[in-house]
Scaffold this active site. Structure first.
Site, PDB file in Angstrom:
ATOM      1  N   HIS A   1       1.102  -1.133  -0.313  1.00 33.55           N
ATOM      2  CA  HIS A   1       0.816   0.276   0.168  1.00 33.55           C
ATOM      3  C   HIS A   1       0.772   0.977   0.404  1.00 33.55           C
ATOM      4  O   HIS A   1       2.076   1.312   0.100  1.00 33.55           O
ATOM      5  CB  HIS A   1      -0.575   0.019   1.440  1.00 33.55           C
ATOM      6  CG  HIS A   1      -0.453   0.236   2.653  1.00 33.55           C
ATOM      7  ND1 HIS A   1       0.801  -0.551   3.039  1.00 33.55           N
ATOM      8  CD2 HIS A   1      -0.432   1.721   3.068  1.00 33.55           C
ATOM      9  CE1 HIS A   1       1.186  -0.297   4.065  1.00 33.55           C
ATOM     10  NE2 HIS A   1       1.083   1.486   3.966  1.00 33.55           N
TER      11      HIS A   1
ATOM     12  N   ARG B   1       6.452  -9.257  16.228  1.00 36.70           N
ATOM     13  CA  ARG B   1       7.161  -7.225  15.881  1.00 36.70           C
ATOM     14  C   ARG B   1       6.354  -6.607  16.229  1.00 36.70           C
ATOM     15  O   ARG B   1       4.329  -6.891  15.852  1.00 36.70           O
ATOM     16  CB  ARG B   1       7.112  -7.964  14.530  1.00 36.70           C
ATOM     17  CG  ARG B   1       8.010  -6.264  13.598  1.00 36.70           C
ATOM     18  CD  ARG B   1       7.923  -6.444  12.503  1.00 36.70           C
ATOM     19  NE  ARG B   1       8.390  -4.807  11.697  1.00 36.70           N
ATOM     20  CZ  ARG B   1       7.680  -4.200  11.351  1.00 36.70           C
ATOM     21  NH1 ARG B   1       6.494  -4.385  10.947  1.00 36.70           N
ATOM     22  NH2 ARG B   1       8.051  -2.854  11.103  1.00 36.70           N
TER      23      ARG B   1
HETATM   24  C1  LIG Z   1      -5.813   6.059   6.643  1.00 36.01           C
HETATM   25  C2  LIG Z   1      -5.348   5.303   7.073  1.00 36.01           C
HETATM   26  C3  LIG Z   1      -6.136   3.796   6.615  1.00 36.01           C
HETATM   27  C4  LIG Z   1      -5.009   3.073   6.844  1.00 36.01           C
HETATM   28  C5  LIG Z   1      -4.510   3.001   7.983  1.00 36.01           C
HETATM   29  C6  LIG Z   1      -3.866   5.134   7.946  1.00 36.01           C
HETATM   30  C7  LIG Z   1      -2.646   4.960   7.292  1.00 36.01           C
HETATM   31  C8  LIG Z   1      -2.159   3.812   6.425  1.00 36.01           C
HETATM   32  C9  LIG Z   1      -3.696   3.087   6.264  1.00 36.01           C
HETATM   33  C10 LIG Z   1      -3.600   1.287   5.773  1.00 36.01           C
HETATM   34  C11 LIG Z   1      -2.977   0.889   6.593  1.00 36.01           C
HETATM   35  C12 LIG Z   1      -2.855   0.497   4.192  1.00 36.01           C
HETATM   36  C13 LIG Z   1      -3.054  -0.306   4.027  1.00 36.01           C
HETATM   37  C14 LIG Z   1      -4.600  -1.801   4.742  1.00 36.01           C
HETATM   38  C15 LIG Z   1      -4.960  -0.764   5.739  1.00 36.01           C
HETATM   39  C16 LIG Z   1      -6.331  -1.797   5.709  1.00 36.01           C
HETATM   40  C17 LIG Z   1      -4.814  -1.682   6.893  1.00 36.01           C
HETATM   41  O1  LIG Z   1      -3.776  -2.571   6.408  1.00 36.01           O
HETATM   42  O2  LIG Z   1      -4.201  -1.617   8.561  1.00 36.01           O
HETATM   43  C18 LIG Z   1      -4.896   0.652   6.259  1.00 36.01           C
HETATM   44  C19 LIG Z   1      -5.426   1.606   7.595  1.00 36.01           C
HETATM   45  C20 LIG Z   1      -6.830   1.504   7.338  1.00 36.01           C
HETATM   46  O3  LIG Z   1      -7.798   1.393   6.174  1.00 36.01           O
HETATM   47  O4  LIG Z   1      -7.308   0.846   8.524  1.00 36.01           O
HETATM   48  O1  LIG Z   2       4.531  -2.446  10.770  1.00 38.49           O
HETATM   49  C1  LIG Z   2       5.076  -1.330   9.569  1.00 38.49           C
HETATM   50  O2  LIG Z   2       6.331  -1.509   9.627  1.00 38.49           O
HETATM   51  C2  LIG Z   2       4.502  -0.840   8.192  1.00 38.49           C
HETATM   52  C3  LIG Z   2       3.263  -1.221   8.925  1.00 38.49           C
HETATM   53  C4  LIG Z   2       1.797   0.670   7.700  1.00 38.49           C
HETATM   54  O3  LIG Z   2       2.739   0.167   6.519  1.00 38.49           O
HETATM   55  C5  LIG Z   2       0.872   0.997   8.278  1.00 38.49           C
HETATM   56  O4  LIG Z   2       0.141   1.245   9.645  1.00 38.49           O
HETATM   57  O5  LIG Z   2       0.705   2.490   7.607  1.00 38.49           O
HETATM   58 FE   LIG Z   3       2.142   2.271   5.689  1.00 36.69          FE
END
Ligand SMILES: C=C1C[C@]23C[C@H]1CC[C@H]2[C@]1(C)CCC[C@@](C)(C(=O)O)[C@H]1[C@@H]3C(=O)O
Ligand SMILES: O=C(O)CCC(=O)C(=O)O
Ligand SMILES: [Fe+2]
Length: 374
Positions: A243, A309
């Site tokens: 992402h 982690r």
């Molecule tokens: C605005 C946001 C949505 C997420 C948390 C913040 C910034 C990063 C986004 C995220 C981590 C990108 C990958 C998918 C996601 C669903 C996740 O894995 O947490 C995303 C976060 C979210 O939508 O909760």
């Molecule tokens: O845990 C990490 O090292 C990356 C997590 C991340 O990219 C995010 O929460 O947007």
């Molecule tokens: Fe991220």
């Protein structure tokens, strides 16, 4: 006992839904991953050989803030080239108390070490951002991330000066006021640090140094605690999928386990943990604010079979109602706007209710906005 528990029906606003619950304390010992956690072949991580480390420039923030002109132009040059290429850099001599960072990791480990039922008292609700989530099993039905998260909202508005601590107190109760205090202090330190960093970004873009500091003064940011349990098949799943962060700037502190990877020159590269530095990366909103000059970069988190982690991510975002529009000086470069005007509140809602953030979120959001505005 099954590692996936069919929870009691979750009564959502419009319908009853059953959803699975990921109990990390059980699932982490399973050799057969439930299919929901198995990612498509083209997204599975190749862990052997491990991804080569990416050299990200270390920025001495104290030297920059001290006003030393040589240090300032050095930092500005390093940041400029990194942000045009992959958007990642390290900051050290950042001024954040190392004991506060240690305390934040301690409370994070305490929270995620609690029994699942305790954590579920602050379960993230449908369509909301704050709260505890285990793999977002009530958000997504496939490509589930191998992680637990606790997401909190921080406001730089002096009228909401204790938003993080209040969340713990009001939602979790008196017993959690210590955790709340640490998370509040950590968020405040991140907010202060992010204003120093955006001042450096402004300088590196050749605009008035205070422009972005003023823009983000009253930020409506997000702090997210990530916990990645061990996984017996780490090459089948991902802790966080590929992402770009939709937010403006991410300040990440990872423990010494490693797992953050960045996609540069068509290859995944690891970011080596460094406890006295923060990993900083440009997000989609700042890419739009810089009219595409600085890049929001594709990254992910891989897991391993032995060691849990943790990472602490502070996602800087402007006040919800502020219009994200690049300063004129950054439009003149190519004399065209790369992205439409938008507010962070609309973009955040898009990622929470309409679109799972991935590597194309900002383009999908721009198209969605055009449809909505017709
Ligand atoms: C605005 C946001 C949505 C997420 C948390 C913040 C910034 C990063 C986004 C995220 C981590 C990108 C990958 C998918 C996601 C669903 C996740 O894995 O947490 C995303 C976060 C979210 O939508 O909760
Ligand atoms: O845990 C990490 O090292 C990356 C997590 C991340 O990219 C995010 O929460 O947007
Ligand atoms: Fe991220």
């Amino acid at each position: 006992m099954s590692p996936l528990i069919l929870s009691s029906p979750l009564v959502s606003p419009s319908k009853e839904t059953n959803h699975l619950v990921f109990d990390a304390s059980i699932l982490q010992n399973e050799t057969n991953l439930p299919s929901q956690f198995v990612w498509p072949d083209h997204e599975k991580p190749v862990l052997d050989p491990p991804s080569p480390p990416l050299h990200v420039p270390p920025i001495d923030l104290k030297a920059f803030i001290s006003g030393d002109p040589i240090a300032a132009s050095n930092a500005s040059r390093l940041v400029h080239s990194a942000c045009q290429e992959h958007g990642f850099f390290l900051v050290f001599n950042h001024g954040v108390d190392s004991n506060l960072i240690l305390e934040a990791h301690k409370v994070m480990n305490f929270f995620f070490g609690m029994p699942l039922l305790e954590k579920q008292k602050v379960q993230r609700k449908f369509g909301e951002f704050c709260g505890y989530a285990s793999s977002f099993t009530n958000r997504f039905s496939s490509k589930l991330p191998w992680k637990e998260t606790l997401s909190l909202q921080y406001s730089g508005d002096p009228k909401c000066s204790n938003m993080v601590q209040d969340y713990f107190l009001n939602v979790m109760g008196e017993d959690f006021c210590d955790i709340g205090r640490v998370c509040q202090e950590y968020s405040q330190a991140m907010s202060k640090l992010s204003l120093d960093i955006v001042e450096l970004l402004g300088m590196s873009l050749g605009i008035e140094r205070s422009y972005f500091r003023d823009f983000y003064e009253e930020n409506d940011s997000i702090i997210r605690l990530n916990f990645y349990p061990p996984c017996q098949k780490p090459d089948q799943t991902l802790g966080t999928g590929p992402h770009c962060d939709p937010t403006s700037l991410t300040i990440l502190h990872q423990d010494n386990v490693g797992g953050l990877e960045v996609f540069v020159d068509q290859k995944w590269h690891s970011i080596t943990p460094c406890s006295d530095a923060f990993v900083v990366n440009i997000g989609d909103t700042f890419m739009a604010l810089s009219n595409g000059l600085y890049k929001s970069c594709l990254h992910r988190a891989v897991v391993n079979s032995n060691t849990p982690r943790t990472s602490l991510a502070f996602f800087l975002s402007p006040r919800m109602d502020k219009v994200v529009r690049p300063p004129k000086a950054l439009v003149k470069y190519n004399n065209q706007r790369m992205y439409p005007d938008f507010t962070w509140s609309t973009f955040l809602e898009f990622t929470q209710k309409h679109y799972r953030a991935d590597m194309k979120t900002l383009d999908a959001f721009s198209s969605w906005l055009q449809m909505e505005r017709k």
